[in-house]
Design a protein around this motif. Structure first.
Motif, mmCIF file in Angstrom:
data_model
loop_
_atom_site.group_PDB
_atom_site.id
_atom_site.type_symbol
_atom_site.label_atom_id
_atom_site.label_comp_id
_atom_site.label_asym_id
_atom_site.label_seq_id
_atom_site.Cartn_x
_atom_site.Cartn_y
_atom_site.Cartn_z
ATOM 1 N N GLU A 1 7.911 2.378 -5.970
ATOM 2 C CA GLU A 1 7.255 3.688 -5.943
ATOM 3 C C GLU A 1 6.141 3.711 -4.898
ATOM 4 O OE1 GLU A 1 6.908 7.571 -6.953
ATOM 5 O OE2 GLU A 1 8.420 6.208 -7.740
ATOM 6 N N ALA A 2 5.410 2.603 -4.798
ATOM 7 C CA ALA A 2 4.275 2.538 -3.871
ATOM 8 C C ALA A 2 4.708 2.662 -2.416
ATOM 9 C CB ALA A 2 3.522 1.229 -4.070
ATOM 10 N N VAL A 3 5.841 2.070 -2.057
ATOM 11 C CA VAL A 3 6.250 2.092 -0.653
ATOM 12 C C VAL A 3 6.722 3.462 -0.179
ATOM 13 C CG1 VAL A 3 6.741 -0.381 -0.510
ATOM 14 C CG2 VAL A 3 8.564 1.201 -1.132
ATOM 15 N N LYS A 4 6.768 4.425 -1.053
ATOM 16 C CA LYS A 4 7.056 5.795 -0.621
ATOM 17 C C LYS A 4 5.895 6.355 0.195
ATOM 18 C CE LYS A 4 10.214 6.867 -4.380
ATOM 19 N NZ LYS A 4 10.427 7.618 -5.620
ATOM 20 N N ASP A 5 4.697 5.828 -0.055
ATOM 21 C CA ASP A 5 3.521 6.191 0.740
ATOM 22 C C ASP A 5 3.564 5.347 2.015
ATOM 23 O OD1 ASP A 5 1.031 6.460 1.899
ATOM 24 O OD2 ASP A 5 -0.108 5.943 0.097
ATOM 25 N N PRO A 6 3.577 5.963 3.200
ATOM 26 C CA PRO A 6 3.716 5.199 4.441
ATOM 27 C C PRO A 6 2.600 4.171 4.661
ATOM 28 C CG PRO A 6 3.393 7.551 4.910
ATOM 29 C CD PRO A 6 3.496 7.399 3.440
ATOM 30 N N VAL A 7 1.403 4.478 4.197
ATOM 31 C CA VAL A 7 0.301 3.524 4.361
ATOM 32 C C VAL A 7 0.557 2.290 3.499
ATOM 33 C CG1 VAL A 7 -2.170 3.152 4.025
ATOM 34 C CG2 VAL A 7 -1.353 5.325 4.958
ATOM 35 N N MET A 8 0.935 2.500 2.241
ATOM 36 C CA MET A 8 1.212 1.371 1.359
ATOM 37 C C MET A 8 2.427 0.591 1.842
ATOM 38 S SD MET A 8 -1.203 1.097 -0.684
ATOM 39 C CE MET A 8 -0.521 -0.253 -1.620
ATOM 40 N N ALA A 9 3.417 1.280 2.387
ATOM 41 C CA ALA A 9 4.589 0.588 2.926
ATOM 42 C C ALA A 9 4.179 -0.332 4.066
ATOM 43 C CB ALA A 9 5.626 1.607 3.406
ATOM 44 N N ALA A 10 3.258 0.115 4.904
ATOM 45 C CA ALA A 10 2.789 -0.714 6.018
ATOM 46 C C ALA A 10 2.056 -1.947 5.508
ATOM 47 C CB ALA A 10 1.884 0.101 6.936
ATOM 48 N N ILE B 1 2.264 -3.366 2.409
ATOM 49 C CA ILE B 1 3.206 -4.245 1.700
ATOM 50 C C ILE B 1 4.144 -4.918 2.700
ATOM 51 C CG2 ILE B 1 5.148 -4.244 0.062
ATOM 52 C CD1 ILE B 1 3.530 -2.135 -1.538
ATOM 53 N N GLY B 2 4.430 -4.223 3.784
ATOM 54 C CA GLY B 2 5.290 -4.791 4.830
ATOM 55 C C GLY B 2 4.609 -5.809 5.722
ATOM 56 N N GLY B 3 3.296 -6.006 5.553
ATOM 57 C CA GLY B 3 2.623 -7.051 6.306
ATOM 58 C C GLY B 3 1.442 -6.611 7.161
ATOM 59 N N MET B 4 1.140 -5.323 7.192
ATOM 60 C CA MET B 4 -0.012 -4.873 7.964
ATOM 61 C C MET B 4 -1.290 -5.411 7.333
ATOM 62 S SD MET B 4 -1.224 -0.997 8.650
ATOM 63 C CE MET B 4 -2.846 -0.655 9.258
ATOM 64 N N ASP B 5 -2.249 -5.766 8.150
ATOM 65 C CA ASP B 5 -3.522 -6.276 7.668
ATOM 66 C C ASP B 5 -4.368 -5.115 7.146
ATOM 67 O OD1 ASP B 5 -5.956 -7.468 7.232
ATOM 68 O OD2 ASP B 5 -6.150 -8.317 9.234
ATOM 69 N N PRO B 6 -4.782 -5.141 5.869
ATOM 70 C CA PRO B 6 -5.597 -4.046 5.352
ATOM 71 C C PRO B 6 -6.888 -3.844 6.146
ATOM 72 C CG PRO B 6 -4.860 -5.440 3.558
ATOM 73 C CD PRO B 6 -4.463 -6.121 4.834
ATOM 74 N N GLN B 7 -7.429 -4.929 6.685
ATOM 75 C CA GLN B 7 -8.645 -4.803 7.483
ATOM 76 C C GLN B 7 -8.408 -3.934 8.714
ATOM 77 O OE1 GLN B 7 -11.863 -5.744 7.104
ATOM 78 N NE2 GLN B 7 -11.274 -6.215 5.019
ATOM 79 N N GLN B 8 -7.218 -4.033 9.271
ATOM 80 C CA GLN B 8 -6.899 -3.207 10.439
ATOM 81 C C GLN B 8 -6.978 -1.730 10.053
ATOM 82 O OE1 GLN B 8 -5.155 -4.760 13.376
ATOM 83 N NE2 GLN B 8 -5.411 -2.923 14.564
ATOM 84 N N ALA B 9 -6.494 -1.421 8.869
ATOM 85 C CA ALA B 9 -6.520 -0.023 8.410
ATOM 86 C C ALA B 9 -7.931 0.414 8.058
ATOM 87 C CB ALA B 9 -5.594 0.135 7.197
ATOM 88 N N ILE B 10 -8.693 -0.462 7.400
ATOM 89 C CA ILE B 10 -10.018 -0.078 6.920
ATOM 90 C C ILE B 10 -11.049 -0.079 8.048
ATOM 91 C CG2 ILE B 10 -11.931 -0.791 5.423
ATOM 92 C CD1 ILE B 10 -9.705 -1.838 3.504
ATOM 93 N N VAL B 11 -11.130 -1.175 8.774
ATOM 94 C CA VAL B 11 -12.161 -1.314 9.797
ATOM 95 C C VAL B 11 -11.812 -0.539 11.060
ATOM 96 C CG1 VAL B 11 -13.430 -2.963 11.224
ATOM 97 C CG2 VAL B 11 -12.850 -3.548 8.878
ATOM 98 N N ALA B 12 -10.559 -0.590 11.466
ATOM 99 C CA ALA B 12 -10.173 0.029 12.734
ATOM 100 C C ALA B 12 -9.405 1.338 12.547
ATOM 101 C CB ALA B 12 -9.329 -0.957 13.543
ATOM 102 N N GLY B 13 -9.312 1.821 11.331
ATOM 103 C CA GLY B 13 -8.615 3.084 11.099
ATOM 104 C C GLY B 13 -7.140 3.022 11.428
ATOM 105 N N GLY B 14 -6.560 1.834 11.403
ATOM 106 C CA GLY B 14 -5.138 1.679 11.693
ATOM 107 C C GLY B 14 -4.835 1.600 13.173
ATOM 108 N N GLY B 15 -5.860 1.673 14.005
ATOM 109 C CA GLY B 15 -5.671 1.609 15.459
ATOM 110 C C GLY B 15 -6.168 0.282 16.015
ATOM 111 N N ALA B 16 -6.452 0.297 17.296
ATOM 112 C CA ALA B 16 -6.931 -0.914 17.965
ATOM 113 C C ALA B 16 -8.339 -1.257 17.488
ATOM 114 C CB ALA B 16 -6.940 -0.699 19.475
ATOM 115 N N ALA B 17 -8.594 -2.518 17.325
ATOM 116 C CA ALA B 17 -9.913 -2.979 16.909
ATOM 117 C C ALA B 17 -10.753 -3.311 18.138
ATOM 118 C CB ALA B 17 -9.768 -4.223 16.042
ATOM 119 N N TRP B 18 -12.040 -3.124 18.026
ATOM 120 C CA TRP B 18 -12.916 -3.443 19.158
ATOM 121 C C TRP B 18 -13.209 -4.922 19.246
ATOM 122 C CZ3 TRP B 18 -17.727 -5.632 18.412
ATOM 123 C CH2 TRP B 18 -18.230 -5.596 17.118
#
Length: 158
Positions: free
Chosen positions: A91-100, A102-119
């Motif tokens: 059910e969770a992976v229906k949300d694209p953010v959660m799918a990313a 659970i699929g291996g994206m670093d949560p810090q990338q999403a939180i600190v860098a807004g899902g984009g490039a980090a400084w």
């Protein structure tokens, strides 16, 4: 010494299991800017403070308060996971953010860098980043192109 009372500062009970929200709260506990990090920073500052009296007391009182925050969040994560069905991940992976995530994206990338490039890479790979900073500093102090290429090749090899 710490004294534990079996009473939470705020008593909150979720209406139903929610493993997705529990996963999000987990970041608040142990993430780079989470309560465990803050707790340890204040505890270490308090233990090292050589100014006895109100300043050391203030730091240690703040550290103790942070321990309470960890307890509240950990309790809520446990409550959100109680009775959660195994199908919750599907059910969770229906949300694209959660799918990313659970699929291996670093949560810090999403939180600190807004899902984009980090400084900076420091929070992604601290060991390699620190090495890169040392290499850059040595390059600047020597001021030579040879040192620059040598540092770059060492970094690429690690």
């Amino acid at each position: 010494m710490f004294r534990h009372t079996k009473l939470l500062q705020f008593e909150a009970k979720p209406e139903k299991p929610d493993p997705v929200y529990a996963h999000k709260l987990q970041e608040l506990i142990g993430g780079a800017y989470g309560e465990m990090t803050v707790t340890m920073q204040y505890l270490f500052q308090g233990w090292n403070c050589r100014i006895e009296g109100k300043y050391k007391d203030l730091i240690m009182d703040t550290a103790t308060e942070e321990i309470g925050h960890v307890e509240m969040l950990a309790t809520m994560v446990a409550r959100l996971l109680e009775g959660a069905p195994a199908t919750a991940t599907a059910e969770a992976v229906k949300d694209p953010v959660m799918a990313a995530v659970i699929g291996g994206m670093d949560p810090q990338q999403a939180i600190v860098a807004g899902g984009g490039a980090a400084w900076t890479r420091v929070w992604i790979a601290p060991k390699r980043s620190m090495y890169a900073l040392v290499c850059r500093a040595s390059v600047r102090s020597r001021g030579s192109a040879v040192a620059s290429s040598s540092a770059a090749s060492r970094l690429a090899a690690s």
